[in-house]
Design a protein around this motif. Structure first.
Motif, mmCIF file in Angstrom:
data_model
loop_
_atom_site.group_PDB
_atom_site.id
_atom_site.type_symbol
_atom_site.label_atom_id
_atom_site.label_comp_id
_atom_site.label_asym_id
_atom_site.label_seq_id
_atom_site.Cartn_x
_atom_site.Cartn_y
_atom_site.Cartn_z
ATOM 1 N N ILE A 94 21.409 7.079 -7.112
ATOM 2 C CA ILE A 94 20.402 7.686 -7.976
ATOM 3 C C ILE A 94 19.048 7.708 -7.287
ATOM 4 O O ILE A 94 18.227 8.593 -7.524
ATOM 5 N N CYS A 95 18.802 6.745 -6.431
ATOM 6 C CA CYS A 95 17.504 6.618 -5.752
ATOM 7 C C CYS A 95 17.502 7.471 -4.479
ATOM 8 O O CYS A 95 18.388 7.356 -3.644
ATOM 9 N N ASP A 96 16.499 8.315 -4.365
ATOM 10 C CA ASP A 96 16.394 9.183 -3.192
ATOM 11 C C ASP A 96 15.679 8.515 -2.031
ATOM 12 O O ASP A 96 15.865 8.918 -0.883
ATOM 13 N N GLN A 97 14.877 7.483 -2.312
ATOM 14 C CA GLN A 97 14.192 6.782 -1.220
ATOM 15 C C GLN A 97 13.589 5.481 -1.721
ATOM 16 O O GLN A 97 12.962 5.441 -2.784
ATOM 17 N N LEU A 98 13.777 4.419 -0.963
ATOM 18 C CA LEU A 98 13.032 3.181 -1.157
ATOM 19 C C LEU A 98 11.839 3.203 -0.218
ATOM 20 O O LEU A 98 11.971 3.518 0.963
ATOM 21 N N VAL A 99 10.670 2.861 -0.750
ATOM 22 C CA VAL A 99 9.433 2.924 0.034
ATOM 23 C C VAL A 99 8.926 1.506 0.258
ATOM 24 O O VAL A 99 8.688 0.757 -0.698
ATOM 25 N N ASP A 100 8.761 1.142 1.498
ATOM 26 C CA ASP A 100 8.316 -0.203 1.853
ATOM 27 C C ASP A 100 6.793 -0.273 1.868
ATOM 28 O O ASP A 100 6.135 0.518 2.552
ATOM 29 N N VAL A 101 6.222 -1.202 1.099
ATOM 30 C CA VAL A 101 4.778 -1.415 1.086
ATOM 31 C C VAL A 101 4.514 -2.904 1.287
ATOM 32 O O VAL A 101 5.378 -3.747 1.050
ATOM 33 N N LYS A 102 3.295 -3.216 1.697
ATOM 34 C CA LYS A 102 2.947 -4.619 1.924
ATOM 35 C C LYS A 102 2.621 -5.340 0.627
ATOM 36 O O LYS A 102 2.893 -6.525 0.475
ATOM 37 N N SER A 103 2.000 -4.641 -0.314
ATOM 38 C CA SER A 103 1.640 -5.266 -1.585
ATOM 39 C C SER A 103 1.841 -4.278 -2.721
ATOM 40 O O SER A 103 1.065 -3.335 -2.870
ATOM 41 N N ALA A 104 2.885 -4.512 -3.518
ATOM 42 C CA ALA A 104 3.123 -3.648 -4.671
ATOM 43 C C ALA A 104 2.147 -3.952 -5.799
ATOM 44 O O ALA A 104 1.849 -3.079 -6.619
ATOM 45 N N ASP A 105 1.633 -5.178 -5.849
ATOM 46 C CA ASP A 105 0.710 -5.557 -6.917
ATOM 47 C C ASP A 105 -0.718 -5.098 -6.660
ATOM 48 O O ASP A 105 -1.445 -4.768 -7.598
ATOM 49 N N ASP A 106 -1.108 -5.079 -5.415
ATOM 50 C CA ASP A 106 -2.486 -4.706 -5.061
ATOM 51 C C ASP A 106 -2.442 -3.831 -3.819
ATOM 52 O O ASP A 106 -2.708 -4.287 -2.703
ATOM 53 N N PRO A 107 -2.092 -2.548 -3.985
ATOM 54 C CA PRO A 107 -1.850 -1.692 -2.815
ATOM 55 C C PRO A 107 -3.086 -1.489 -1.954
ATOM 56 O O PRO A 107 -4.184 -1.243 -2.455
ATOM 57 N N SER A 108 -2.890 -1.617 -0.645
ATOM 58 C CA SER A 108 -3.956 -1.352 0.316
ATOM 59 C C SER A 108 -4.028 0.143 0.589
ATOM 60 O O SER A 108 -3.188 0.926 0.157
ATOM 61 N N ALA A 109 -5.039 0.535 1.350
ATOM 62 C CA ALA A 109 -5.168 1.939 1.735
ATOM 63 C C ALA A 109 -3.941 2.393 2.525
ATOM 64 O O ALA A 109 -3.461 3.525 2.364
ATOM 65 N N ASP A 110 -3.413 1.513 3.380
ATOM 66 C CA ASP A 110 -2.209 1.853 4.140
ATOM 67 C C ASP A 110 -1.001 2.034 3.226
ATOM 68 O O ASP A 110 -0.177 2.935 3.439
ATOM 69 N N ASP A 111 -0.889 1.154 2.212
ATOM 70 C CA ASP A 111 0.205 1.286 1.258
ATOM 71 C C ASP A 111 0.132 2.621 0.530
ATOM 72 O O ASP A 111 1.140 3.316 0.363
ATOM 73 N N VAL A 112 -1.057 2.976 0.091
ATOM 74 C CA VAL A 112 -1.238 4.233 -0.628
ATOM 75 C C VAL A 112 -0.898 5.412 0.276
ATOM 76 O O VAL A 112 -0.231 6.370 -0.139
ATOM 77 N N SER A 113 -1.307 5.341 1.534
ATOM 78 C CA SER A 113 -1.001 6.406 2.487
ATOM 79 C C SER A 113 0.500 6.537 2.703
ATOM 80 O O SER A 113 1.046 7.654 2.760
ATOM 81 N N THR A 114 1.187 5.399 2.810
ATOM 82 C CA THR A 114 2.635 5.405 2.996
ATOM 83 C C THR A 114 3.335 6.050 1.803
ATOM 84 O O THR A 114 4.232 6.887 1.958
#
Length: 275
Positions: free
Chosen positions: A201-221
């Motif tokens: 059902i899931c088309d993509q899992l997205v890896d981020v460093k902080s799901a609770d407090d997203p950084s600029a890099d997380d948002v860009s990813t």
């Protein structure tokens, strides 16, 4: 602030005044074109007691339906390629279980939201769901599961399932520990987002460093992943057939596929009444 609200505000270029406090909307450019973002967030002052922690309740379902239908109506004269994408940012603990909500037609409200999302998808709006927190039960059915593309953060705090684990334990007459042991062998019983993703059902899992407090890099990813998802949605079919035809589903949903094939064959054999 809930994860859903935090991620919507991080991804949006601007947010809009909501008709009700528990539905937050935003605007952003995805894949180079305008899009609308929607999230359900907690409202401690809601007049509906069971809809105060981010659940999808009577008001939330109707507001989703009103907003999405408005987008579809406003964009109907546009070319398919210019119809706005709709991004459901998902962090919902469930639908709003409660006597008051049920008596006032919670089922109709949630059905209206589902219908609006399905209408948008079939009329050419790329509908993408981004699960950033919990996506449980009827809350996810009403807000997110009708999407062409479903993405989720690869994070232990992301939980996607039909019901909360203690409730599942009571229903199956097992302990939570016993369910956890079964989940190691039976992916549909697991609450791990990676096991859920394996079901197709899931088309993509997205890896981020902080799901609770997203950084600029997380948002860009995440933005880059959403851009790709919007493009896939524009190119792909407008129905949801891919969920049983995906590589993951072909590995882990063999029984579902066999049942669907058997029903299709039986339907083709069944004599039709004269028109």
């Amino acid at each position: 602030m809930s994860r859903g609200e935090r991620w919507l505000k991080a991804l949006a270029d601007r947010t809009s005044e909501a008709a009700i406090p528990s539905v937050v909307t935003g605007e952003a450019s995805l894949a180079g074109k305008p899009s609308v973002l929607l999230a359900i967030v907690p409202d401690a002052n809601s007049p509906y007691p069971r809809a105060r922690r981010g659940e999808v309740g009577v008001r939330e379902g109707l507001e989703l339906a009103r907003t999405i239908t408005g987008i579809v109506d406003a964009d109907r004269a546009l070319a398919d390629s210019d119809r706005r994408a709709i991004l459901a940012v998902v962090d919902v603990p469930s639908q709003a279980y409660g006597h008051l909500e049920e008596n006032l037609g919670l089922h109709w409200s949630l059905a209206a939201a589902v219908d609006a999302y399905a209408q948008a998808r079939t009329e050419g709006h790329p509908v993408v769901a981004l699960v950033v927190g919990t996506a449980l039960s009827g809350g996810f059915l009403a807000h997110g599961l009708q999407a062409n593309q479903v993405l989720a953060l690869d994070d232990p705090g992301v939980e996607i399932h039909a019901m909360h684990k203690p409730a599942a334990a009571r229903i199956t007459l097992r302990t939570v520990t016993e369910l956890d042991e079964l989940a190691k062998r039976i992916p549909p019983l697991s609450y791990d987002v990676r096991d859920w993703a394996s079901l197709g059902i899931c088309d993509q899992l997205v890896d981020v460093k902080s799901a609770d407090d997203p950084s600029a890099d997380d948002v860009s990813t995440v933005r880059a992943a959403l851009d790709d998802a919007v493009l896939r949605a524009r190119r792909g079919p407008r129905d949801l057939r891919g969920r049983l035809d995906s590589p993951g589903a072909k590995r882990t949903r063999l029984a579902s596929r066999r049942v669907r094939d058997a029903l299709t064959a039986r339907w083709a054999e069944e004599p039709r009444a004269p028109a």
